[in-house]
Design a protein around this motif. Structure first.
Motif, short mmCIF file in Angstrom:
data_model
loop_
_atom_site.label_atom_id
_atom_site.label_comp_id
_atom_site.label_asym_id
_atom_site.label_seq_id
_atom_site.Cartn_x
_atom_site.Cartn_y
_atom_site.Cartn_z
N THR A 142 0.81 -1.22 0.12
CA THR A 142 -0.03 0.13 -0.04
C THR A 142 0.92 1.30 -0.12
N PRO A 143 0.43 2.33 -0.55
CA PRO A 143 1.14 3.34 -0.44
C PRO A 143 1.00 4.17 0.67
N ALA A 199 10.05 2.83 -8.01
CA ALA A 199 9.30 2.24 -9.11
C ALA A 199 10.14 0.81 -9.59
N PRO A 204 5.19 0.20 -3.75
CA PRO A 204 4.30 1.14 -4.07
C PRO A 204 4.23 2.41 -3.01
N THR A 209 2.40 5.38 -7.12
CA THR A 209 0.97 5.07 -7.26
C THR A 209 0.16 6.05 -7.61
N HIS A 210 0.36 7.41 -7.04
CA HIS A 210 -0.69 8.59 -7.14
C HIS A 210 -0.03 9.78 -8.04
#
Length: 301
Positions: A142-143, A199, A204, A209-210
């Motif tokens: 999860t970010p 990356a 993440p 991710t965003h």
């Protein structure tokens, strides 16, 4: 992710075992833990106080070693970590695992025997949280890894306080919350200019991710939250004016440095001077802030 077995090309040296403990990261952890100890009401015999701080250092080193044991293959994919003992082939995984586990057990037992078992218990939680919750669960999934995982580095002032008092009060909880809120802007500033590393390794992190814009917005929001938490002990009567004024001034500077990061639209690391400046300042910020806390508490005593 656990690295595949590999035969070390060179025998591990004592420097490699030191490197496993992440000594640069440990410095800040030990400092905040020592400040929690010195800010606590009451006193410890100097030998016991030194032992408590040593246990915090050993516990942090154990967490760092187990982190590198688990992430050896991931570290090999990132330029800034590829020269660590495991990905560089200077040490085998079993050695790192045994070293980390032994260091963790020793630090917890010594803390319990030297001070009290509450402090030892919080130290245990901090090690397990970093290894199991952050390293194995959050980071690859999860970010929000840095947001939730920030708790791992927030335990030391609580441990230091508990080592002296045998309990947990409002001030160490506020210090925990401060480090917890400080972690996202600190690490996101770093992750913005090393995004390609994360990356390439498939981690993440939020910039991966965003994107850059969302990360910069989140960074600024957490900076405001952190500033509010940093100043909170003063109006709540937990500290005096010395800490309050230093916290206010340092936090205003932090916000001022976070503003150009928010406004920056660069995606090239070479154009990320605001991010690099904020990252460096964030380390100084926590050192000076906790130093001011100790000075304030000693003058009020």
């Amino acid at each position: 992710m656990i690295a595949a077995d590999r035969s070390p090309s060179l025998p591990a040296e004592w420097r490699d075992f030191i490197a496993l403990t992440k000594p640069r990261v440990m410095t800040l952890v030990v400092f905040t833990g020592a400040c929690g100890l010195f800010a606590a009401p009451g006193t410890l015999h100097p030998v016991l106080a030194f032992t408590a701080v040593l246990c915090i250092a050993l516990g942090a080193g154990a967490a760092g070693a187990l982190n590198q044991w688990y992430e050896a293959d991931l570290d090999a994919k990132m330029k800034r970590t590829a020269k660590r003992p495991l990905p560089a082939g200077r040490m085998d995984r079993d050695s790192a695992l045994f070293f980390g586990v032994a260091l963790a057990i020793f630090s917890v037992l010594l803390m319990g025997l030297a001070t009290n078992w509450l402090a030892a218990g919080v130290l245990t939680v901090s090690i397990l949280f970093y290894v199991l919750v952050y390293t194995m669960w959050l980071k690859p999934r999860t970010p929000q890894n840095i947001v939730i995982g920030g708790a791992a580095g927030a335990f030391p002032p609580v441990i230091g306080w508990a080592a002296v008092t045998g309990d947990i009060a409002l001030l160490p909880v506020l210090l925990f919350t401060l480090v917890f809120a400080w972690t996202p802007p600190h690490f996101w500033a770093l992750s913005l200019f090393v995004r390609t590393d994360y990356a390439a390794a498939g981690v993440p992190m939020l910039p991966v991710t965003h994107g850059f814009r969302a990360t910069r917005h989140q960074l600024f929001i957490y900076t405001i939250i952190m500033a509010a938490v940093a100043v909170a002990p003063w109006p709540l009567g937990e500290t005096g004016a010395i800490y309050g004024m230093v916290a206010s001034a340092l936090s205003l500077v932090f916000i001022a440095l976070a503003w150009p990061v928010l406004r920056n639209q660069a995606e090239d690391p070479a154009a990320m001077k605001p991010e690099k400046t904020l990252f460096k300042y964030s380390i100084l910020y926590l050192f000076v802030l906790f130093g001011a806390l100790v000075a304030d508490r000693m003058l009020l005593a």
